[in-house]
Design a protein around this motif. Structure first.
Motif, PDB file in Angstrom:
ATOM      1  N   LYS A   9      79.101 -97.638 -61.599  1.00 48.58           N
ATOM      2  CA  LYS A   9      78.424 -96.786 -60.603  1.00 48.58           C
ATOM      3  C   LYS A   9      76.948 -97.134 -60.475  1.00 48.58           C
ATOM      4  N   ALA A  38      74.895 -98.692 -57.380  1.00 48.96           N
ATOM      5  CA  ALA A  38      73.725 -98.010 -56.820  1.00 48.96           C
ATOM      6  C   ALA A  38      72.550 -98.973 -56.703  1.00 48.96           C
ATOM      7  N   GLY A  93      70.725-100.792 -53.247  1.00 49.20           N
ATOM      8  CA  GLY A  93      69.309-100.588 -52.963  1.00 49.20           C
ATOM      9  C   GLY A  93      68.824 -99.164 -53.196  1.00 49.20           C
ATOM     10  N   ALA A  94      69.688 -98.323 -53.811  1.00 52.11           N
ATOM     11  CA  ALA A  94      69.239 -96.961 -54.105  1.00 52.11           C
ATOM     12  C   ALA A  94      68.057 -97.007 -55.073  1.00 52.11           C
ATOM     13  N   TYR A  95      68.049 -97.989 -55.962  1.00 48.16           N
ATOM     14  CA  TYR A  95      66.907 -98.227 -56.836  1.00 48.16           C
ATOM     15  C   TYR A  95      66.424 -99.656 -56.591  1.00 48.16           C
ATOM     16  N   GLY A  96      65.248 -99.769 -56.058  1.00 46.29           N
ATOM     17  CA  GLY A  96      64.741-101.079 -55.677  1.00 46.29           C
ATOM     18  C   GLY A  96      64.211-101.865 -56.855  1.00 46.29           C
ATOM     19  N   GLU A 105      61.768-100.667 -59.764  1.00 49.27           N
ATOM     20  CA  GLU A 105      61.745 -99.209 -59.800  1.00 49.27           C
ATOM     21  C   GLU A 105      62.383 -98.720 -61.085  1.00 49.27           C
ATOM     22  N   ARG A 106      62.028 -97.482 -61.452  1.00 45.98           N
ATOM     23  CA  ARG A 106      62.522 -96.943 -62.712  1.00 45.98           C
ATOM     24  C   ARG A 106      63.778 -96.127 -62.483  1.00 45.98           C
ATOM     25  N   LEU A 107      64.736 -96.279 -63.368  1.00 44.30           N
ATOM     26  CA  LEU A 107      65.929 -95.443 -63.331  1.00 44.30           C
ATOM     27  C   LEU A 107      65.615 -94.120 -64.018  1.00 44.30           C
ATOM     28  N   PRO A 108      66.398 -93.093 -63.747  1.00 45.77           N
ATOM     29  CA  PRO A 108      66.226 -91.834 -64.495  1.00 45.77           C
ATOM     30  C   PRO A 108      66.385 -92.079 -65.994  1.00 45.77           C
TER      31      PRO A 108
END
Lengths: 248, 248
Positions: free
Chosen positions: B33, B37, B41-44, B47-50
């Motif tokens: 999943k 994601a 491109g939901a996280y470029g 960029e930081r993941l949760p």
DNA sequence: ATAGTGTAAACCATATTTAGTCCAAAAAAT
DNA sequence: ATTTTTTGGACTAAATATGGTTTACACTAT
């Protein structure tokens, strides 16, 4: 435990793209949000962003975090910051090919070609392989065979010059020249093609092409450079003449 | 192979699906999943993941499972993790510009610039307005003020040359030069920046910049052309020197 | 029995965030 | 012209957040 397993399954069916729902906070997330806002055009070039203290309130965070986020944007070269003045956008949004093609005048195109093509000739003389020369010869024959109507000549002419660009063995150069060529087909050039490309001029251009091919094949740099300058100067002259005629 | 043969007649028929389809809720499912994601491109890039603890809550699972999923993404080279900081995306989504930028060598770039920039100087001397000169002056001050570290100098240098391109009043030229500049930030150049941009060379480049600005402001075409040729020739020389040093 | 996986909790080392304060440069108000 | 306000820059110490690690336990399939 087993119940949780099943819950996950049902959860999944309800939210197929779960991670998207999760937004990331912290300076990293804020930097990403601002970056996207700028790239989306919410803040245009040279526009001022809200002050740090203001952003801190909007994002419900401390000023330090905002500063960290802005520092990242600055590192990316997207903003410039000045004491007492503010944070300003330096990011330039790229316009699409078609847009730039529409606003590019044939004269601007010639000016650019006057920069690029002599350099292409230099690199072509230095780097062209036998295969490149052969490809150029075929393009030459094709353009000479397509001298009947302005439309097909223009297309074949672009192909010939592209074949010359490929002689440079420089991928960036070829890529750039392709982009330049695209503006030829979409821009204001199409409107003037008919009036400029009369048989007499096509004949002169063809003479230039043939001589250019021969001089590159012979690795005669000076003669090739003279020819490409003649070629583009004449093209510019024909263009200016057409514009003058038009406005009269 | 063992039990299946024995119980093939009883309840084995109840589980016809593949093992992968059954375990969609495990760490592998979560990894898939997240992978999707990121690819969507939901996280470029960068960029930081949760955070792990946060993801554990979202996915209704334990932190260990999340860590296992992230470990797989890390093995795939899609994320990088840093203690105290977070998990960051390293996966680069394909874009039109990055492709050509990745295969463009710094030498190819200089060759192209050697064609374009002298022409930019010619047009700049002819067409620059007072506003253009002023913009160029600001860019000059900025690049001189950013001479401490290679990264910021490189960016400010690109801005100065772009300001020069804007002096041409030729939109196609500006657009092209922007594209050329883009390859500077994404290509192989980034790897060599540190070793090439030593303080001594930065000082020499700055001298070129200042003289270039003065000559364009004075409309001294020949002097400006000499300077830009010196500038690019020196840049090419520094580059070739670095490549030679590297291969030794 | 055994190995593999998931859950839960605690602790560690590092990095970030916060909430302040003070400063200097630019802009605005007087 | 001078003062006031606004803005980004710099620094600090405490609090918080983060990934890394370890331990203990439960469940499943082999």
């Amino acid at each position: 435990m087993r119940q949780q397993y099943q819950e996950i399954g049902s959860h999944e069916d309800a939210l197929p793209s779960l991670p998207e729902a999760v937004s990331v906070g912290g300076s990293s997330g804020i930097a990403a949000k601002l970056r996207r806002a700028i790239m989306d055009g919410a803040y245009g070039l040279n526009e001022r962003l809200p002050a740090e203290r203001e952003l801190a309130e909007v994002f419900q965070t401390s000023r330090g975090t905002i500063r960290e986020a802005l520092r990242r944007l600055q590192e990316l070269g997207m903003v410039d910051r000045q004491i007492g003045s503010g944070t300003f956008v330096t990011y330039r949004q790229f316009s699409e090919h078609t847009e730039i093609a529409d606003v590019t005048s044939p004269l601007e195109l010639i000016e650019v070609r006057l920069g690029i093509e002599p350099q292409i000739v230099r690199l072509a003389v230095a780097n062209a392989t036998a295969m490149d020369i052969e490809r150029m010869r075929k393009a030459l024959l094709k353009v000479e065979g397509a001298s009947d109507d302005p439309e097909s000549f223009s297309r074949a002419d672009a192909e010939f010059h592209l074949a010359m660009a490929e002689c440079t063995r420089n991928r960036l150069m070829v890529w750039l020249y392709q982009l330049v060529n695209e503006t030829r087909s979409h821009g204001q050039w199409t409107a003037m093609k008919e009036s400029i490309l009369v048989p007499e001029r096509i004949g002169q251009y063809n003479a230039h092409h043939r001589h250019l091919y021969n001089m590159i094949a012979k690795r005669d740099l000076d003669a090739a450079l003279d020819t490409i300058y003649d070629h583009l100067d004449k093209a510019r002259g024909d263009l200016v003449g057409a514009v003058r005629t038009r406005s009269n």
